[in-house]
Every structure is written in C-alpha cells, then in structure tokens.
Design an enzyme around this catalytic site. Structure first.
Site, mmCIF file in Angstrom:
data_model
loop_
_atom_site.group_PDB
_atom_site.id
_atom_site.type_symbol
_atom_site.label_atom_id
_atom_site.label_comp_id
_atom_site.label_asym_id
_atom_site.label_seq_id
_atom_site.Cartn_x
_atom_site.Cartn_y
_atom_site.Cartn_z
ATOM 1 N N CYS A 253 0.798 -1.232 0.000
ATOM 2 C CA CYS A 253 0.000 0.000 0.000
ATOM 3 C C CYS A 253 0.830 1.281 0.000
ATOM 4 O O CYS A 253 0.310 2.348 -0.294
ATOM 5 C CB CYS A 253 -0.939 0.023 1.204
ATOM 6 N N HIS B 21 -9.067 3.487 -2.084
ATOM 7 C CA HIS B 21 -7.642 3.233 -1.877
ATOM 8 C C HIS B 21 -7.088 2.453 -3.067
ATOM 9 O O HIS B 21 -7.034 1.222 -3.049
ATOM 10 C CB HIS B 21 -7.497 2.437 -0.572
ATOM 11 N N CYS C 203 -0.101 2.389 6.675
ATOM 12 C CA CYS C 203 0.164 1.016 7.104
ATOM 13 C C CYS C 203 0.426 0.181 5.859
ATOM 14 O O CYS C 203 0.016 0.551 4.758
ATOM 15 C CB CYS C 203 -1.002 0.459 7.909
#
Length: 403
Positions: A91, A359, A389
């Site tokens: 991510c 996202h 994260c």
C-alpha cells in the site's frame, strides 16, 4: 546534501473498482501515461528532462506486470531515453516511489524524477498475483498470518476501539470528502481521465457516499467475523500469537474500511537547478522519509512507529507538524494513530480519506502526499506528515515542508 523539491503533484479521480465503475475500460498503461503526460505538459518538460520514472503498483501481473513504469513512459509523450522502474511496497508503493526519487535527488543521482503509482483494481483484482506469506505454510504458520481485515479488528480489540468509534470516523470521512469536492479543494491537482477522442470519462471521485450516517453503517454486517470465527478460524491463529487476547471484536465492514477503486497519481521531484532550468518554482521540499518493519500478524500498526522514527530522524516533535494524512485503510488504523499521538482531528485527514474516496493501492501514497501539499498551501501551513500502514507488517512516512 542536495535538497529534493516537489514541483508538481497530480492525480486522477478515483473510479469504483468494479466492472460498472467509470474507469473499468481504461488500462493501467493508459491511465499511467495520462498522468505522465499531464506532468510533462503542466511543467513544459522537454527531452530527457527527468532521470527516471519510478512507478508503484501492487498487483504486478497481467496488464500491470513486467515493468509497467517503462511501458508507461513509452506510451506517454515523454522522451524514450527516460527509463522506468516498477516497485512494490504494497500500500505504500506510491509513497515509496516518491521517497526513493527524493533520496536519489538528494544523493546526486540525477536532477529530477517523476514518481507515483497506479492500481486498476477493477481490472487486476487484489491478490491475483499470489503471496507467499498467505499461502506458503513454511512462512504463513511461523508468522501467524491472518488477513488484513482480521488484523484491523485485532487493533480495535487490543486498543479498545469500538464499532461506534470506527463508524463515526467513517461518517466524518464521507462528510469531509464531500465538503472538499464541493469547495473545489482538489481542483488544482485533478487530471480528468479522457478517452482516445478527448472526451471526459471521469472528473470526480465516484466512490464517495455523502448520505452515509451512523444508522446506515450500523446495519452492515462485520466483514471479517465469519473468516475469523468459522472458517478457516483466523481468530484462533491470532490468539496463539497473542494469548492474552481472549477473543477478537470484529468491528470492520465495507463502510468503515477503504474502498476498492481505480486510479493513478504522479509527483515531479527535482533539485534547485532543475527548477531554474525549466522556470519552475518549488512548492515544498521533502524534509524526511522513512520505512520500518513491524509485527506481521497485527500488521497495520506501522504508521505509529514510522512516525516516531521519522520525527526522530528529522529532529522534530509531533507538535511541529501542522497537518497529517494517515491512510484510511481501516478505521482502527487512523484511530490508533490519533490516540497514540493525541492529534487534533482538525489536523488529520481534513479532506476525508480512503474510506470515503477509495484506496487504489499502488497510487495512494503519492495521492496523499499531493493532497497534503495542496492543503498546506490552502491553509498557509508549513509542515505536513503522510503515512500508511503496509501489508505483512511495515510502515512508511514522508515529511514535507512548504518553501
């Protein structure tokens, strides 16, 4: 050491990551090339203007496979002498691309870079590339692997974050995202996605659900309860790792977790000489970057130690930071960060986040850096910190300073 400046930052709107999403027919290659072209045109770049294009994307198979960064350069109007590097830090891939480019500039390895990322989740499904930590028992068992949603629920359990706490954050994210779009706060950086005829396909984040309220969210079933309690029983795996935890409180669902979307973002980074050559004024300097590893089972706590590390490395304290962008992968991630540092919610994700807007894995890190910069300028503030994260237990962060 040479300073690394941000000269420009752009992003596409986020499209719903489904077959009926507006961007579903747009390839990862095409949307990436569109972002590169926007940066070229907005900044009048000519010839071998940048040393490299560093591009993050998480699911590196099918159309996002091979070296998508180099393909995107060739598909764009950039000079073919510019190479491309594809990277994957899950991510944080888009942020890591920016951080890597900045540190290359600081180290003297070229005057300028374009960095960012892409993820077309409606076309290349998350997880379709496989993952040893999830499927290979030689590592999965030793590391007490559980899916990310279970990890988010473990954070909630261990830190006393309730379902109402998470839902309230989600409602606020939707409210702030709607207000930001209404006030045209993203207008400076949004690059509409157009088809081959130049017609606009999407010019706004289509995932936002402004009518969301506590009652709507309260009706949703926890998304990870069954896989935790029934089959294959990941709660028991977690409790082997954390024997003091008697059960897992499953609070996360589709409404208080990040949305699956399509999108891309890019940042133009260079030294002072680059700016003078192209007549560009730097908007911010990249003050500090960092990346860390964390517990791979709970997995998503990385923004806390990453922030602690980056502040120490920069010789700063949390009170020095004017605005924060903490990726809303799950509500508990943001709430843990906010409670740990006692951050004023008026400084945190002020324009909403991934719960409201989605996202797009490989692009999000670059997106939130751009959003942070725009908001620092709008509020006339100086320092901003962005952090995410990361799957399998990592964290990354970037501090930018307006100039």
């Amino acid at each position: 050491m040479t300073e690394a400046y941000i000269y420009d930052a752009v992003r596409t709107p986020r499209g719903k990551g489904r077959k009926d999403g507006s961007l579903h027919e747009v390839t990862s290659l095409a949307i990436s090339a569109g972002v590169l072209n926007a940066l070229k045109e907005r900044n009048n770049l000519e010839g071998h203007a940048v040393e490299d294009v560093i591009w993050g994307n998480v699911t590196q198979v099918m159309e996002q496979g091979a070296c998508l960064a180099r393909s995107a350069v060739l598909a764009s109007d950039l000079d073919e002498k510019i190479p491309g590097l594809s990277i994957n830090r899950f991510c944080a891939s888009g942020m890591e691309a920016v951080n890597l480019a900045a540190n290359q500039v600081k180290g003297g390895a070229g005057q300028a870079y374009i960095a960012g990322g892409v993820e077309m989740m409606s076309r290349v499904p998350m997880g379709s590339d496989g993952a040893a930590i999830a499927v290979d028992p030689t590592i999965a068992m030793d590391q007490y692997f559980v899916p990310q949603g279970i990890s988010a629920d473990i954070i909630a359990t261990q830190h006393g974050i309730s379902r109402d706490d998470a839902d309230a954050l989600a409602v606020e994210s939707q409210k702030r995202a709607k207000a930001a779009w209404d006030a045209k706060r993203f207008e400076k950086s949004i690059v509409p996605v157009r088809d081959v005829n130049g017609l606009t396909i999407l010019d706004h984040d289509e995932f936002i659900r402004p009518g969301t309220d506590m009652q709507t969210l309260g009706a949703l079933k926890p998304s990870f309860k069954d896989m935790g309690e029934v089959m294959p029983g990941f709660d028991k795996v977690a409790m082997l790792k954390y024997p003091a935890m008697e059960s897992v409180n499953h609070i996360h669902h589709a409404g208080n977790s990040s949305g699956i979307v399509d999108g891309s973002a890019g940042v133009l980074i260079g030294n002072e000489e680059f700016g003078k050559q192209y007549g560009l004024k730097p908007r911010a300097r990249i003050r500090q970057t960092c990346k860390i590893g964390t517990d791979p089972t709970i997995m998503l706590t990385g923004p806390v130690p990453a922030t602690q590390k980056i502040l120490a490395d920069a010789g700063m304290s949390i009170s020095d930071i004017d605005l924060f962008e903490v990726n809303e992968a799950f509500a508990s991630v943001v709430l843990l960060f906010q409670r740990t540092f006692d951050v004023d919610m008026d400084k945190l994700n002020v324009n909403g986040g991934s719960i409201a807007m989605g996202h797009p894995l490989g692009a999000t890190g670059a997106m939130i850096i751009g959003t942070l910069l725009d908001e620092l300028e709008r509020q006339d503030k100086q320092f901003g910190l962005a952090t995410l994260c990361i799957a399998s237990g990592m964290g990354a962060a970037t501090i930018i300073e307006r100039v």
